[in-house]
Scaffold this active site. Sequence first.
Site, PDB file in Angstrom:
ATOM      1  N   GLU A 224      50.375  18.004  19.133  1.00 16.94           N
ATOM      2  CA  GLU A 224      50.032  19.417  18.974  1.00 16.94           C
ATOM      3  C   GLU A 224      48.517  19.588  18.840  1.00 16.94           C
ATOM      4  O   GLU A 224      47.927  19.068  17.900  1.00 16.94           O
ATOM      5  CB  GLU A 224      50.732  19.995  17.748  1.00 16.94           C
ATOM      6  CG  GLU A 224      52.245  19.978  17.878  1.00 16.94           C
ATOM      7  CD  GLU A 224      52.962  20.500  16.638  1.00 16.94           C
ATOM      8  OE1 GLU A 224      52.289  20.800  15.624  1.00 16.94           O
ATOM      9  OE2 GLU A 224      54.195  20.609  16.682  1.00 16.94           O
TER      10      GLU A 224
ATOM     11  N   HIS B  35      53.211  26.096  16.865  1.00 16.08           N
ATOM     12  CA  HIS B  35      53.810  25.691  15.579  1.00 16.08           C
ATOM     13  C   HIS B  35      53.597  26.774  14.527  1.00 16.08           C
ATOM     14  O   HIS B  35      53.074  26.531  13.439  1.00 16.08           O
ATOM     15  CB  HIS B  35      53.221  24.358  15.101  1.00 16.08           C
ATOM     16  CG  HIS B  35      54.135  23.624  14.161  1.00 16.08           C
ATOM     17  ND1 HIS B  35      54.076  22.276  13.970  1.00 16.08           N
ATOM     18  CD2 HIS B  35      55.138  24.057  13.356  1.00 16.08           C
ATOM     19  CE1 HIS B  35      54.986  21.887  13.092  1.00 16.08           C
ATOM     20  NE2 HIS B  35      55.658  22.961  12.710  1.00 16.08           N
TER      21      HIS B  35
END
Length: 232
Positions: A178, A197
Amino acid sequence: NIPTYSNESVAHMVITYIMNFSAAMFDQARMIYKERDRTNFKVFQHPIYEITDKTLGLIGGSGTIGCNVMDVALPLGMKVLISSRNDKLPPNHKYCNNPNVTVVSLRDLLQQSDFVSINCPLNKETRHSIGKKEIELMKPTAFLINTARGAIINEKELIECMKDRVIAGAGLDTQEVEPPSDDSELWTLDNVFMTPHIGWRRLETRQRLVDMTADNIEAYCKGEPINVVNIN
């Protein structure tokens, strides 16, 4: 250790993806704003449908977040399948006797669900547990949603499946790295929709995180620790 601060927020992220997919919201918005294509005002170009009576499969759905997802999905008229090693929920489970909640094998869940949500923890057993073999069991009209941990999905195999349009779409609030690397094909697929996220980032959730952290520290200073992790 703050185990429950984001349960409802993550559950609401699952429902957000379901609602968006059912209305083809991502595709509609992309056509209007990015591609400057206004033809969808006149012609139906994407399948859109109600979620009442649709089937939601929860992988790892017998836990707290799974229950929070069901708290919203069931009143919307959805039917819920839960994958479990056991053939039934514990007798004290909130939805143990609900006629619209059924415990099935992972294979049956994948084959029967219109939406599949991953809600299990990441560990040695679940790492890359959802890959090509599992995705190919899903309906071609189904959507895969991951708000848990990115590495539960084998991203390389997911990308290949999405290129071949094995399923209708994937919603990834978490990714294995990420953000994904600049050369990741996840960025280029028109049937993969990523969010950064954000499932845990709602205002109330972050305030709860701070409050519970303060409570942990205060309890420890009083010699009465709470939310202790037993490493033995």
